[in-house]
Design an enzyme around this catalytic site. Structure first.
Site, mmCIF file in Angstrom:
data_model
loop_
_atom_site.group_PDB
_atom_site.id
_atom_site.type_symbol
_atom_site.label_atom_id
_atom_site.label_comp_id
_atom_site.label_asym_id
_atom_site.label_seq_id
_atom_site.Cartn_x
_atom_site.Cartn_y
_atom_site.Cartn_z
ATOM 1 N N LYS A 621 -11.897 -20.992 41.685
ATOM 2 C CA LYS A 621 -12.795 -22.064 42.146
ATOM 3 C C LYS A 621 -12.058 -23.233 42.797
ATOM 4 O O LYS A 621 -12.458 -24.387 42.667
ATOM 5 C CB LYS A 621 -13.689 -22.608 40.999
ATOM 6 N N THR A 622 -10.996 -22.931 43.464
ATOM 7 C CA THR A 622 -10.273 -24.026 44.125
ATOM 8 C C THR A 622 -10.228 -23.829 45.644
ATOM 9 O O THR A 622 -9.578 -24.594 46.351
ATOM 10 C CB THR A 622 -8.812 -24.102 43.601
ATOM 11 N N GLY A 623 -10.879 -22.778 46.146
ATOM 12 C CA GLY A 623 -10.862 -22.514 47.585
ATOM 13 C C GLY A 623 -9.954 -21.345 47.941
ATOM 14 O O GLY A 623 -9.543 -21.194 49.089
ATOM 15 N N THR A 624 -9.673 -20.492 46.964
ATOM 16 C CA THR A 624 -8.731 -19.382 47.223
ATOM 17 C C THR A 624 -9.302 -18.374 48.228
ATOM 18 O O THR A 624 -8.549 -17.800 49.011
ATOM 19 C CB THR A 624 -8.360 -18.654 45.908
ATOM 20 N N ARG A 842 -21.517 -23.277 46.916
ATOM 21 C CA ARG A 842 -22.917 -23.228 46.436
ATOM 22 C C ARG A 842 -23.526 -24.623 46.371
ATOM 23 O O ARG A 842 -22.813 -25.619 46.225
ATOM 24 C CB ARG A 842 -22.953 -22.648 45.015
HETATM 25 N N1 PPS Z 1 -14.240 -23.190 53.917
HETATM 26 C C1 PPS Z 1 -14.800 -23.058 52.715
HETATM 27 N N2 PPS Z 1 -15.939 -22.380 52.561
HETATM 28 C C2 PPS Z 1 -16.516 -22.234 51.349
HETATM 29 N N3 PPS Z 1 -15.999 -22.769 50.218
HETATM 30 C C3 PPS Z 1 -14.868 -23.470 50.323
HETATM 31 C C4 PPS Z 1 -14.223 -23.641 51.554
HETATM 32 N N4 PPS Z 1 -13.122 -24.379 51.338
HETATM 33 C C5 PPS Z 1 -13.084 -24.662 50.034
HETATM 34 N N5 PPS Z 1 -14.135 -24.104 49.400
HETATM 35 C C6 PPS Z 1 -14.382 -24.206 47.961
HETATM 36 O O1 PPS Z 1 -14.020 -22.958 47.366
HETATM 37 C C7 PPS Z 1 -14.713 -22.857 46.147
HETATM 38 C C8 PPS Z 1 -14.665 -21.432 45.690
HETATM 39 O O2 PPS Z 1 -13.329 -21.222 45.300
HETATM 40 P P1 PPS Z 1 -12.697 -19.822 45.228
HETATM 41 O O3 PPS Z 1 -12.859 -19.087 46.484
HETATM 42 O O4 PPS Z 1 -11.304 -20.012 44.753
HETATM 43 O O5 PPS Z 1 -13.585 -19.159 44.086
HETATM 44 S S1 PPS Z 1 -13.274 -17.807 43.294
HETATM 45 O O6 PPS Z 1 -12.435 -18.159 42.204
HETATM 46 O O7 PPS Z 1 -12.681 -16.870 44.206
HETATM 47 O O8 PPS Z 1 -14.613 -17.385 42.830
HETATM 48 C C9 PPS Z 1 -16.079 -23.369 46.461
HETATM 49 O O9 PPS Z 1 -16.595 -23.891 45.262
HETATM 50 P P2 PPS Z 1 -18.124 -24.186 45.024
HETATM 51 O O10 PPS Z 1 -18.451 -25.287 45.971
HETATM 52 O O11 PPS Z 1 -18.254 -24.599 43.605
HETATM 53 O O12 PPS Z 1 -18.860 -22.924 45.297
HETATM 54 C C10 PPS Z 1 -15.809 -24.425 47.518
HETATM 55 O O13 PPS Z 1 -15.909 -25.712 47.021
#
Ligand code: PPS
Length: 887
Positions: A621-624, A842
């Site tokens: 949930k850090t943008g991976t 989300r």
């Molecule tokens: N470009 C872009 N598009 C969409 N989302 C983005 C982006 N950059 C960063 N984020 C943030 O990434 C969060 C999801 O993190 P992960 O991809 O690491 O989640 S996971 O662990 O793989 O489920 C997601 O968290 P949530 O907002 O809570 O859904 C986003 O805040």
């Protein structure tokens, strides 16, 4: 025709053949001379290079181990002591080792001995700070070892008081090695406030142990070492108190140097070389050794001392399981194979050993194709061994002794079926569950077809190798389980296919005898509760060195120790092994290309390039996913293939997938050519806070770069809670975020589980430090997740620089803010973007105030630790961290 004419004719024919014309008598003589020299050389070659013709067989050496105890059996016999103290001993099973420096030979020997015994130990410097000695009113250490008595004496006052108090309070003993000073001038030294006089730099002979001591457990006293010891560096003890009990004595020998202490007047006096202080002086039991661990008997003495002083908490079992594998039965060149009389000798030795080792049988591994491939006498040997087959235990090798890693599954199946058919035809009752591979090939590194075929053809459950995790010394070889097959560590006894004559033993006969009499082979019996030794059939032919070696070694072990030697079938043995060492079940996968020996026995056609150059480790949930997608756009970066279960994540290093093996992992990556400059990577956000992932990743890809993304840990926790709600997790749906965060340890398991998944990954500094326990800081890059979200182009430029990837990829042209999604997305056309799916970014309500306050409090210290760590690592502090720490 006269004789002369006849000779002329022969001469002319020979000359025409050789020179295509007639020739003179001189030339003829030259031909004869050349012919003679060539024949001489050829004959000589065959004579000296065929052991069949060279050797007038010598008499095999006799395993004569002189043991006074054999004569006086029972007279001196003591029962092996059990050192367990009844009552409540509040000490842990760990050894504290206090050294001046860990780099000296004697320090290394202490650490090697403790590793060999598999005792957990902590090493500290006597001049430094002591580790915490207690934990919740329990002593952490069962015994304290000082590399030098002198460093204890010279320890800082407070530290010494602390160790003394600890030992007194928890009834923990100390062990000291008392080395002699290098200068010959100092002969005597008195320990301040201690009734003991030390005498240094002595030569000793006629070493013996005190017959009666409560310390003896493994040691069986009563034997005498008559020889003069090689080094004149022994310390002897002159105690002056009834608290002391001698453990070992020796006579003083003539010094090597005329002017060396003590002079000739001391010669033949019997003095004490190891001593027990029973604790009556200052309440601390102590054992002192007058030399270090280079003396072989000090090893069992050390084990017994540790056991005695730790109240049996650190004690090895007395049972020693052994198995002697005789590989390559029927295999081997003429002149190296067993004959009928060798088979008889094997049986006789086995019968004798059965009186010493409960259940002893030689384990014969055969390759049927080579049956009857010797000379007449050796073929008789093959026949004899079949006649006597039921006296031995048998296991399967490869039909033609092939190295499995070179072959595919079909071939291996045929080969093994042939060997199995051979066994059936000859009535050999194979112990089905055990097999070994020639040259260890395919066992580790794993050749999956070998494991598949072993299971399918012979229902193999156990094998052994000396190659895991590397060809280490005997005392650190380990086992593992793969595909349900238990792989046990295997030891060598110093005999190889070509060691067949004692007089030609590498380093001389003494070398083998030293190993038997206290050296490597003895130590292997001493330290390893389970020993599988590897020998080859050629070691039972000619001088029958293997028979000599094992009978001598077993006699020696039984002369000096109370170890109880036994043999059980391999499956039982393997089950015992992993009951003893459950932590070894999961293997450690290493890159076979990092180690020549392993590359040579790794599956054919494997490339070394199919492993990641960098890892994106999370946390979740850090943008991976965004980073993964952006990296995948780069023309010179290739990500892993998707997994059906975990989608873009491979999740290899952190969970059960690890047990699927290296091939499984490598199959997730494209097969790059060896000259490719493209970078491979995978992202698994589950790696970041996993306890095993850093060690496992480092073992396999030590040069890989590591990328982590950090956002405000409070936000991350909430995002995870929302993620679980979106996945209709009943716990997340039924409990508020605040209830989850504040759930006590008594809450239901699933509530605690969700609480931990929300909170624990956010303890960023602690997890990063765990990665830095393995990887150097230059290999780590930390991304500010808020910056990745707000300005991905800038972050991707930083990442490209960190990875030194070429060509430079201009992300400005490929990423664009998407107002509908509220995030940056990939540019497809002028008016079309490709954004991450619904599950990323989300919409959910903001976090409630109570939870926000709880999290602020909860993360205040961890955030401070993170800001210190990032500063130390020269990373820019993210704004959210600065705000958090400053607030
Ligand atoms: N470009 C872009 N598009 C969409 N989302 C983005 C982006 N950059 C960063 N984020 C943030 O990434 C969060 C999801 O993190 P992960 O991809 O690491 O989640 S996971 O662990 O793989 O489920 C997601 O968290 P949530 O907002 O809570 O859904 C986003 O805040």
């Amino acid at each position: 025709m006269s004789l002369r004419r006849h000779f002329e004719n022969i001469k002319n024919v020979a000359c025409r053949i050789l020179f295509k014309r007639r020739c003179t008598l001189r030339k003829v003589l030259a031909i004869v001379l050349i012919f003679s020299v060539v024949s001489f050389v050829i004959l000589n070659y065959f004579f000296f290079h065929s052991s069949k013709y060279t050797k007038i067989p010598s008499l095999p050496p006799v395993p004569n181990i002189r043991c006074r105890l054999d004569k006086d059996l029972g007279l001196f016999d003591q029962m092996a002591r059990n050192h367990d103290t009844p009552g409540n001993v509040r000490i842990g099973k760990r050894v504290l080792v206090l050294l001046e420096t860990p780099y000296t030979k004697s320090a290394k020997k202490i650490m090697a001995a403790l590793s060999a015994a598999r005792f957990e130990y902590k090493v500290e410097d006597t001049g430094g700070k002591l580790p915490a000695l207690t934990h919740f009113e329990k002593g952490r250490f069962g015994v304290v070892i000082f590399e030098h008595l002198q460093s204890y004496v010279n320890m800082a006052y407070w530290n010494r008081q602390l160790v003394d108090k600890y030992c007194r309070d928890f009834d923990v003993g100390m062990i000291f090695f008392v080395s002699s000073p290098d200068e010959f001038g100092i002969e005597f030294e008195r320990i301040p406030d201690y009734p003991l006089l030390l005498q240094y730099n002595l030569a000793i002979k006629n070493y013996r142990l005190n017959m009666i001591s409560d310390v003896w457990r493994i040691i069986r006293p009563g034997e005498l070492i008559e020889e003069r010891f090689p080094d004149d560096d022994w310390t002897v003890f002159h105690p002056n108190h009834t608290a002391f009990e001698p453990l070992a004595y020796a006579q003083i020998a003539e010094p090597l140097h005329k002017n060396a202490s003590p002079g000739y007047d001391m010669v033949n006096r019997t003095l004490i070389t190891a001593l027990l202080d029973t604790g009556k002086i200052d309440g601390i039991k102590k054992i002192l050794f007058g030399n270090n661990l280079k003396f072989w008997l000090h090893h069992p003495l050390l084990l017994d001392s540790i056991s005695y002083l730790s109240h049996g908490k650190l004690s090895l079992p007395l049972e020693r399981y052994i198995q002697v594998d005789v590989d390559d039965v029927f295999v081997g060149a003429i002149g190296t194979r067993i004959k009928a009389k060798d088979v008889e000798a094997m049986i006789q030795t086995q019968e004798r050993l059965q009186h010493k080792v409960e259940g002893f049988h030689f384990m014969l591994g055969f390759s049927g194709w080579y049956f009857y491939h010797g000379d007449d006498e050796e073929n008789e040997g093959d026949k004899k061994i079949l006649e006597e087959k039921d006296k031995f235990w048998w296991f399967g090798h490869m039909w033609r002794h092939e190295q499995p890693h070179k072959f595919d599954q079909d071939y291996l199946e045929k080969s093994m079926s042939n060997n199995l058919e051979f066994a059936k035809e000859k009535g050999i009752a194979v112990i089905h569950q055990y097999a070994v591979a020639p040259h260890h090939s395919g066992v580790y590194p794993v050749h999956e077809p070998l494991y598949n075929v072993w299971k399918k053809t012979w229902d193999i459950r156990v094998t052994s190798t000396e190659e895991y995790p590397k060809l280490h010394p005997f005392y650190i070889r380990r086992g593992f389980i793969h595909q349900g097959i238990m792989v046990l560590p295997r030891q060598t006894c110093g005999l190889y296919t070509h060691t067949i004559y004692i007089d030609e033993y590498p380093g001389g006969r003494e070398h083998l005898d030293d190993s038997i009499k206290g050296g490597e082979l003895f130590q292997s019996f001493l330290y390893n509760p389970i020993n599988i030794f590897m020998t080859h059939q050629s070691n039972y032919a000619n001088d029958r060195l293997a028979l000599y070696t094992f009978e001598s070694a077993i006699k020696f072990v039984q002369c000096w120790t109370n170890l109880q030697l036994k043999q059980v079938p391999p499956l039982e043995l393997a089950i015992k092994y992993f009951e003893m060492y459950p932590e070894e079940k999961t293997p450690i996968w290493k890159n076979p290309c990092d180690y020549k020996r392993h590359q040579a026995i790794w599956s054919a056609n494997k490339t070394c390039k199919r492993l990641p150059n960098f890892l994106v480790i999370g946390p979740q949930k850090t943008g991976t996913t965004a980073l993964y997608t952006f990296l995948g756009m780069h023309p010179a970066v290739k990500s892993n293939y998707n997994s059906p279960e975990t989608f873009e994540e491979v999740q290899f290093f952190n969970g059960n997938n690890y047990e699927k093996g290296l091939d499984w992992y490598m199959d997730h990556f494209p097969n790059l050519t060896n000259d490719s400059t493209e970078l491979l990577f995978e992202k698994s956000a589950t790696y970041f806070d996993n306890a095993d992932a850093p060690m496992r990743a480092f073992a396999l890809v030590p040069k890989t770069k590591i990328i982590s993304i950090l956002v405000d840990p409070a936000k991350r926790a909430y995002s995870w809670y929302q993620h679980m709600r979106a996945h209709t997790d009943p716990t997340a749906l039924n409990y508020t975020f605040y209830d989850i965060l504040t759930a006590p340890d008594s809450a239901p398991r699933r509530v605690r589980g969700l609480r931990n998944r929300c909170l624990e990954p956010g303890l960023y500094a602690q997890h990063i430090l765990h990665w830095l326990d393995y990887f150097p800081a230059q290999q780590l890059f930390v991304i500010d997740g808020e910056l990745l979200r707000a300005n991905p182009v800038l972050v991707m430029d930083q990442v490209q620089k960190f990875l030194t990837v070429e060509p430079y990829f201009n992300y400005t042209e490929h990423l664009r803010f998407d107002p509908k999604k509220g995030f940056y997305c990939q540019v497809l056309t002028d008016d079309q973007n490709k954004c991450l799916g619904m599950s990323k970014g989300r919409q959910y309500p903001p976090m409630d105030i109570k939870s926000g306050e709880f999290l602020k409090q909860f993360y205040s210290k961890p955030n401070l630790a993170l800001s210190k760590l990032l500063t130390k690592l020269n990373f820019h502090l993210p704004k959210w961290l600065d705000d958090n720490v400053g607030a």
